[in-house]
Scaffold this active site. Sequence first.
Site, PDB file in Angstrom:
ATOM      1  CE  LYS A 229      -2.191  -4.373   2.900  1.00 61.87           C
ATOM      2  NZ  LYS A 229      -2.181  -5.559   2.041  1.00 61.87           N
TER       3      LYS A 229
ATOM      4  CE1 TYR B 218      -4.796  -1.944   4.375  1.00 62.70           C
ATOM      5  CE2 TYR B 218      -3.735   0.141   3.812  1.00 62.70           C
ATOM      6  CZ  TYR B 218      -4.251  -1.088   3.436  1.00 62.70           C
ATOM      7  OH  TYR B 218      -4.194  -1.456   2.116  1.00 62.70           O
TER       8      TYR B 218
ATOM      9  CB  SER C 134      -0.881   0.020   1.239  1.00 64.24           C
ATOM     10  OG  SER C 134      -1.462   1.294   1.390  1.00 64.24           O
TER      11      SER C 134
END
Length: 650
Positions: A561, A557, A544
């Site tokens: 990641k 998040y 990401s």
Amino acid sequence: MENRWNRTDAEAFDGPLGSCVYASRLLGSEPSLVLHGGGNTSVKVIDHDLHGEQMEVLWVKASGHDLATIEPAMFVALRLDRIRRLVALDQLSDAAMANELRVARIDASAPTPSVEAILHAIVPATAVHHTHPDALLAIANTPDGREKIEELYGARVVVVPYARSGFLLAKATADAIGRLSMADTVGIVLMNHGLFTFGGSSDEAYSRMIDLVTEAERHLERSSAAAAGKRAKSPSVGPIRGVGAAALAKLRSEISTVAGAPVIMSRHTDATSWAFSQHQDLENLAARGPATPDHVIWTKTVPMFGRDVEQYAARYRSYYEQHKPRAPTSSMLDPAPRVIFDRELGMLTAGPDVGGADRARDIYLQTIWIIEQATALGGYTTLSPEDFFDVEYWELEQAKLDRASVARNFTGEVAIVTGAASGIGRACAVELLEHGAAVVGLDLSAAVATVSDAPAYLGVACDLTIPGAVVAAIDAGVERFGGVDMLVAAAGVFPDSAPIAVANPDAWRRAMSVNVEAFVHLLSVVHPLLVLAPRGGRVVVIGSKNVAAPGPGAGAYSASKAAANQLTRVRVNSVHPDAVFDTALWTDELVAERAARYGLTIDEYKRRNLMGIEITSSDVAGVVAAALGPVFSCVTGAHIPIDGGNDRVI
Ligand SMILES: [Zn+2]
């Protein structure tokens, strides 16, 4: 065998060619008559040329189409007199025959006609149908098969000894027909090959096919009570415990090595093939070859017994060298097995792609049935190795292999795609299928099963955070396709945004569990398989933009990641999409909320990158496919942004 001719259905098809198409589909939908492009049909009509002169026209199936799905455009119109006269020649080379068939077309742009066109032309009847019926082959492929057939059908059929398809077979058939009155004759039995029936209409030729095959079925029922019966789908014995995915992947790797390219290998768990794999006389029976000669190009003459791939390949090479003088200009086909029997693994089939492996499976299940029936009648007999070699190395048969499989980037390779039910994962699954890969899609959502209905796709609903479920899903993928070459890790969760001070620990744990721990576990399961990939295993992680530039409130998040990426620096590549809105992570409300947070309109927000473009799942999938492909063969540990250019920094 049921006669399924339905007058109302038949009327929907126009004229004699329409009736022929309808009959062809009925024949083709009966797997105990024809499999995978086998069989052919024709109808003769009177037409007029440009000068208004009458001419006899033969509509015959074009080469390489399945009867079950045939369309009128898959038939070729030929000048009948021109084709019929060919049989008077003493000799006709393959090249000359192919040329004659081409120049006899009424429409110069029509496809190549079936190699049996001459035989269809010389049969003195309007409609002609040809199939390879299981029941008939079971009777014919026995030591006194010819006598049994003559006794069963009497004067209704002409029996023609085996000759290779094309000119030689047409010639042999013409001789046999010439010696008989043909008054009561409705069919021609080609020994070790199949059956022709004919009549004044497609309806009549079809009915005669069904009648003759039904009589063969009844004969089997009478003669071999124990083994008799129609070929039925047998129940599955299920996965065999104690057989690890690694054993299958190793075997597939060795087969790929001798094949010279990655192959797809499927393991079969039906009761029929399992029982045959345990048969005490297996090697003796199965080494005799297929029941009808053109199956040899899909199954090879002899299966492999056990797992010694090198020994199998060595034997194939010596078989080729021994018979090569029969086809001096040929070059050897790959020496890899197509059908494998192993006491522990059962039956496996291999091919250059999923279609090839499935074709070998269907044909061999039929072969097993015929072997068992013929054995009950007194013994299974087939052609000589020379006859099989002649078909296997016949240019016109090999052309079928070329037509059946078009090599693409990932042909013969297998990809696991997580998060395949939607968004980027789904786009990657579809992209890889288009590039020729077999794809195993994994996702929490049951929708993963319906991403594609192609045989090269297997969708398995599975919770990646449950280790046992992951192992079972990967096992299912390896049983179906033979191994794993590529992994695309696209599954991920994006928890509700929250500043770190008020972050929900459960959301943090959920992000870490799916985005990090599940990925690590998946890698640990897939790694032993990836190292066996014929071209080397590849992994692409869908990272990401947040790895390098976390967004506000996206702590869980971004950290998850980033953690996953630390695991991938050495041997895999990562792509980092940003702002891909056609994914399950994004809802309309979420987009609106984010746009408002940045003080942008929705459209501005979607294009908030240097290039001012919106990025889609399929853009990401294209980069993923490239990163898995040969262009990236020397690249590992790369981090590739897919974000249209981003000038934000932490
Ligand atoms: Zn045939």
